[in-house]
Design an enzyme around this catalytic site. Structure first.
Site, PDB file in Angstrom:
ATOM      1  N   TRP A 191       0.850  -1.184   0.000  1.00  0.00           N
ATOM      2  CA  TRP A 191       0.000   0.000   0.000  1.00  0.00           C
ATOM      3  C   TRP A 191       0.900   1.255   0.000  1.00  0.00           C
ATOM      4  O   TRP A 191       1.884   1.312   0.726  1.00  0.00           O
ATOM      5  CB  TRP A 191      -0.904   0.013   1.240  1.00  0.00           C
ATOM      6  CG  TRP A 191      -1.656   1.310   1.324  1.00  0.00           C
ATOM      7  CD1 TRP A 191      -2.701   1.692   0.542  1.00  0.00           C
ATOM      8  CD2 TRP A 191      -1.379   2.401   2.201  1.00  0.00           C
ATOM      9  NE1 TRP A 191      -3.081   2.970   0.872  1.00  0.00           N
ATOM     10  CE2 TRP A 191      -2.298   3.426   1.889  1.00  0.00           C
ATOM     11  CE3 TRP A 191      -0.439   2.624   3.215  1.00  0.00           C
ATOM     12  CZ2 TRP A 191      -2.307   4.656   2.560  1.00  0.00           C
ATOM     13  CZ3 TRP A 191      -0.454   3.845   3.882  1.00  0.00           C
ATOM     14  CH2 TRP A 191      -1.386   4.841   3.547  1.00  0.00           C
ATOM     15  N   ASP A 360     -14.684   9.739  -0.347  1.00  0.00           N
ATOM     16  CA  ASP A 360     -15.311   9.027   0.777  1.00  0.00           C
ATOM     17  C   ASP A 360     -15.955   9.999   1.783  1.00  0.00           C
ATOM     18  O   ASP A 360     -15.508  11.124   1.935  1.00  0.00           O
ATOM     19  CB  ASP A 360     -14.192   8.233   1.471  1.00  0.00           C
ATOM     20  CG  ASP A 360     -14.717   7.122   2.331  1.00  0.00           C
ATOM     21  OD1 ASP A 360     -15.928   7.031   2.523  1.00  0.00           O
ATOM     22  OD2 ASP A 360     -13.882   6.325   2.815  1.00  0.00           O
ATOM     23  N   ARG A 439      -9.249  -2.763   7.467  1.00  0.00           N
ATOM     24  CA  ARG A 439      -9.748  -1.378   7.481  1.00  0.00           C
ATOM     25  C   ARG A 439     -11.184  -1.333   8.033  1.00  0.00           C
ATOM     26  O   ARG A 439     -12.058  -0.666   7.496  1.00  0.00           O
ATOM     27  CB  ARG A 439      -9.711  -0.765   6.083  1.00  0.00           C
ATOM     28  CG  ARG A 439      -9.585   0.752   6.122  1.00  0.00           C
ATOM     29  CD  ARG A 439      -9.916   1.415   4.793  1.00  0.00           C
ATOM     30  NE  ARG A 439      -9.585   2.822   4.849  1.00  0.00           N
ATOM     31  CZ  ARG A 439     -10.165   3.752   4.090  1.00  0.00           C
ATOM     32  NH1 ARG A 439     -11.075   3.425   3.204  1.00  0.00           N
ATOM     33  NH2 ARG A 439      -9.815   4.997   4.185  1.00  0.00           N
ATOM     34  N   TRP A 474     -14.328   4.111  -8.144  1.00  0.00           N
ATOM     35  CA  TRP A 474     -14.715   2.797  -7.585  1.00  0.00           C
ATOM     36  C   TRP A 474     -13.543   2.284  -6.756  1.00  0.00           C
ATOM     37  O   TRP A 474     -12.502   1.961  -7.306  1.00  0.00           O
ATOM     38  CB  TRP A 474     -15.029   1.842  -8.733  1.00  0.00           C
ATOM     39  CG  TRP A 474     -15.415   0.441  -8.346  1.00  0.00           C
ATOM     40  CD1 TRP A 474     -14.698  -0.447  -7.618  1.00  0.00           C
ATOM     41  CD2 TRP A 474     -16.627  -0.237  -8.703  1.00  0.00           C
ATOM     42  NE1 TRP A 474     -15.368  -1.630  -7.488  1.00  0.00           N
ATOM     43  CE2 TRP A 474     -16.562  -1.534  -8.148  1.00  0.00           C
ATOM     44  CE3 TRP A 474     -17.761   0.113  -9.444  1.00  0.00           C
ATOM     45  CZ2 TRP A 474     -17.572  -2.476  -8.320  1.00  0.00           C
ATOM     46  CZ3 TRP A 474     -18.767  -0.830  -9.609  1.00  0.00           C
ATOM     47  CH2 TRP A 474     -18.674  -2.109  -9.044  1.00  0.00           C
ATOM     48  N   ASP A 475     -13.756   2.199  -5.454  1.00  0.00           N
ATOM     49  CA  ASP A 475     -12.661   1.839  -4.550  1.00  0.00           C
ATOM     50  C   ASP A 475     -12.855   0.414  -4.019  1.00  0.00           C
ATOM     51  O   ASP A 475     -13.945  -0.161  -4.131  1.00  0.00           O
ATOM     52  CB  ASP A 475     -12.647   2.845  -3.388  1.00  0.00           C
ATOM     53  CG  ASP A 475     -11.275   3.022  -2.760  1.00  0.00           C
ATOM     54  OD1 ASP A 475     -10.399   2.177  -2.998  1.00  0.00           O
ATOM     55  OD2 ASP A 475     -11.096   4.005  -2.019  1.00  0.00           O
ATOM     56  N   ASP A 544      -1.921   5.596  -3.417  1.00  0.00           N
ATOM     57  CA  ASP A 544      -2.257   6.576  -2.380  1.00  0.00           C
ATOM     58  C   ASP A 544      -1.034   7.392  -2.004  1.00  0.00           C
ATOM     59  O   ASP A 544      -1.142   8.358  -1.248  1.00  0.00           O
ATOM     60  CB  ASP A 544      -2.800   5.864  -1.131  1.00  0.00           C
ATOM     61  CG  ASP A 544      -4.306   5.669  -1.214  1.00  0.00           C
ATOM     62  OD1 ASP A 544      -4.928   6.192  -2.159  1.00  0.00           O
ATOM     63  OD2 ASP A 544      -4.854   4.983  -0.331  1.00  0.00           O
TER      64      ASP A 544
END
Ligand code: DGJ
Length: 734
Positions: A191, A360, A439, A474-475, A544
């Site tokens: 990540w 978000d 998460r 779209w996550d 990210d």
């Protein structure tokens, strides 16, 4: 003893030959799958085995291969089988491994025929194979794209027997190569650190690139690679390079196995891990595509082939220019009201951006989405943050001339949500075991058609929140653990594959109803960067990690396989929220402008000077971005092996180019600028070179004209004296 030979050459001019399901006595034949500069040559032996003789440069008339002498030993060996199956004399890594109803594991595939058909830009060759004992049928399907030198390979497997079978391995392709050395280039990651390039010379032990993450399959390793042949050195510009990429968004496995002869077999496809696929009598399974290209112009040539193919045939809306945008995430996170968003829209308009994307945090009432621990699954607008609704915000953006986009994560659910309480059976889980969170969320079971409908409905309803929603992000923010599907009951083996099939079903339905909406494929950043999802999505959220220095490494590696039109790249604030690094705003813009430019910060925090620079950079980007989206990429300095990163995009007619240069590491320097050798220009033409976004240029040649040969031959030496120096130049032929 030499066998009696006959010739069957399938070349571009050839017509239908034999239907693949027609069983016939095999005769020694050559089958050629050709593109403008490459050819894959298969040999059908008299014993019916089909082998790969050659993949690489065109060889003229492929039937010349028939004159190649072979010994009885070659003839019986299984080295180079075009689709090696467990069974017979074959004992290596299988592309196909089938378990039959009687408990046996042996398959011996023999040639039944071949066909060739054409459609616009593509010639499809189907090679039919069959196991005479079990009646299993396999069609090897090769889609050759002549102009791009790309060959897509997939396989259709049909249970022609009367009893059910289980497919244990069912790869998309097996490619057999013969070279002295194989230098593998691939990527690893995590990540916020995706796409880290790694290189190794292949030895005789098996090398495997794979993912068992279920979703977010590309966060750690991408299902793609480059292979430099007959060299121990990586070159951007010369030498034979093969690039491969699997178009699949789930578990995958790509293995590289060297024979004792030194030859190499690459088996690529869906991972067999916990995924035996049942085939009832008469049923078929079609694998995803494995894409290959070959170039003798080094890694750069191979990348350009895939990029051209991707833009034209694969990426949804590929090659068209997408809007610049301001995304709310790093500027507002979960903390916003209507007023915050309207202010951001005003600021975006002022700087010349073209879209506002609400990330978000906009949904959930019983369990409001004020942090990442609640609300996923409850896709109604949060009335305390946005009492006037999404329509109000979207209309405001539209009234200012901006497009409007919004974020969803439809495959996921928080335990704290109404959905988790009303449909616990929709959550991925294994009976009697803890459902682990990642998460703070669980994964919805897309192998279940009811969940497919639900996920489709989330997209559909989100599109109704306002007229003309232009863009959906779209996550998908976690991997699958302790997998299992209440829906699949006793056939849990289907789960990983059925999940991806369910996802693609949803995407297909979305595209039927919403052909024009832009979709960004995000999965905690670059967790779903593959040519499978790109069939439905216009771009990917590359990472990210928005630190421009880190992006040099990530974006360089992503560009090895994927075109710049899919690479979303945003200017964020400093210190960077992921790395804490502080880089100049110009360096951040210059980096983001080499992909699809966006901003992801709170514009109110910019000084007047920073705003003015932003406006200037955005304005100049709009003048040359058609090159970023549709031009040919040339990488002329790698951040992995030098203190510089340099790349350029050149128009097809070579009349225009944009050149990006960055200093990514300190090193002591002598007087004078770094000499870069540009690429891809017309040596005979004269180009005017103009540096962008500065009052005083870092190159003495700014605003002057030079021949392509001068610029490519060593005359281009802008001064990039310090870490984070950067410069962007536009070249126009006079
Ligand atoms: C992960 C994405 O990569 C980010 O850009 C952002 O959308 C967050 N999720 C939101 O939760």
């Amino acid at each position: 003893m030499r066998k009696q030979k006959s010739v069957l050459v399938l070349c571009l001019a050839a017509l239908l030959l034999t239907h693949p399901t027609d069983a016939r006595k095999a005769k020694q034949e050559v089958i050629a799958v050709e593109t403008n500069n490459t050819v894959l040559v298969l040999l059908v032996q008299e014993n019916g085995l089909v082998k790969t003789l050659h993949y690489g440069a065109s060889v003229g008339n492929p039937s010349q291969f028939l004159a190649m002498s072979s010994s009885e030993e070659d003839y019986n060996s299984c080295e180079g089988l075009a689709y090696p199956a467990t069974g017979g004399r074959f004992i290596g890594e299988p592309a196909l491994h089938v378990k039959y109803a009687d408990g046996t594991h042996n398959t011996e595939l023999r040639f039944t025929g071949a066909t060739q058909t054409r459609r616009e830009g593509c010639v499809t060759t189907i090679v039919g194979l069959k196991d005479d004992v079990t009646k299993l049928q396999v069609n090897l399907v090769y889609d050759a794209y002549p102009a791009e030198d790309v060959i897509g390979m997939h396989v259709e497997i049909r249970n022609g027997g009367s009893k059910p079978v289980e497919l244990h391995n069912y790869a998309s392709s097996a490619l057999f190569l013969d070279a002295k050395d194989y230098l593998l280039t691939h990527t690893w990651g995590a990540w916020a650190k995706e796409m880290q390039m790694e290189q190794e010379l292949l030895g005789h032990d098996m090398k495997v690139i794979e993912s068992r993450r279920g979703v977010q399959a590309t966060q750690a390793n991408n299902p793609s690679f480059l292979l430099s042949l007959n060299t121990r050195d990586f070159s951007e510009t010369s030498g034979e390079v093969i690039a491969g990429a699997l178009a699949w968004s789930g578990n995958y496995r790509i293995s590289f196995e060297r024979e004792s002869s030194g030859r190499l077999t690459i088996v690529s496809g869906i991972s067999p891990h916990a995924s035996a696929w049942p085939l009832a009598a008469g049923e078929s399974f079609t694998t995803p595509d494995m894409l290959y290209t070959w170039s003798c112009e080094g890694a750069g040539g191979a990348s350009r082939n895939l990029h051209r193919w991707g833009r034209k045939y694969s990426v949804y809306g590929g090659g068209t220019v997408n809007p610049t945008l301001l995304n709310s995430w790093e500027g507002a996170y979960f903390n916003f009201t209507t007023e915050t968003l309207l202010r951001m829209i005003d600021d975006a308009t002022g700087m010349g951006l073209e879209m506002f994307v609400l990330d978000d945090g906009w949904f959930g009432n019983a369990f409001p989405r004020n942090s990442d621990n609640a609300g996923l699954g409850d896709w109604e607008v949060n009335v305390s943050k946005l009492p006037e609704g999404i329509d109000y915000v979207a209309s405001y953006a539209h009234s200012k001339g901006l497009k409007f986009g919004i974020w969803i994560e439809p495959e996921m659910v928080n335990p704290d949500s109404e959905l988790a309480h009303s449909h616990p059976e929709w959550v991925v889980q294994s009976p009697g075991r803890e459902i682990y969170q990642g998460r703070n969320q669980w994964v919805l079971d897309l192998s279940n058609p009811a969940v497919e409908d639900f996920v489709y409905g989330i997209f559909d309803r989100t599109m109704q929140l306002a007229p003309n929603i232009d863009y959906i992000k779209w996550d998908c923010n976690r991997v699958i653990q302790s997998f299992g599907s209440p829906y699949l009951g006793a056939v849990q083996d289907k789960f990983y594959v059925a999940y991806v099939q369910g996802l693609y079903n949803v995407m297909r339905r979305i595209r039927e109803k919403y052909p024009h909406v832009l979709i960004q494929c995000c999965s905690s950043g670059g967790g779903r960067v593959d040519y499978g999802s790109l069939r439905y999505c216009n771009e990917v959220w590359t990472s990210d990690d928005t630190d421009a220095l880190q992006r040099a490494f990530i974006q360089y590696s992503q560009s090895l396989i994927y075109p710049a039109c899919v690479m979303a790249s945003h200017v964020s604030t400093v210190p960077n929220h992921q790395t804490g690094n502080v880089t100049p705003l110009k360096f951040r813009f210059d980096m983001a402008c080499s992909g699809r430019l966006g901003m992801e910060l709170q514009p109110r925090n910019l000084s007047d000077g920073e705003r003015a620079l932003a406006e200037r950079c955005i304005g100049s980007y709009k003048q040359y971005r058609d090159l970023v989206f549709g031009g040919d990429l040339y990488r002329f300095a790698s951040p992995y092996d030098s203190p510089y990163y340099g790349l350029m995009y050149v128009s097809e007619d070579r009349s225009r180019a944009v050149v990006f240069t960055y200093c990514v590491a300190y090193e002591p320097r002598t007087v004078g600028g770094k000499v870069f050798r540009l690429q891809g220009l017309d040596p005979a033409r004269t180009y005017k070179v103009v540096e962008q976004n500065v009052d005083a240029s870092c190159w003495w040649g700014h605003d002057k004209a030079f021949t392509g040969s001068f610029l490519m031959g060593g005359g281009f030496n802008p001064r990039l004296p310090q870490l984070y120096s950067s410069a962007v130049f536009v070249l126009e032929a006079e």
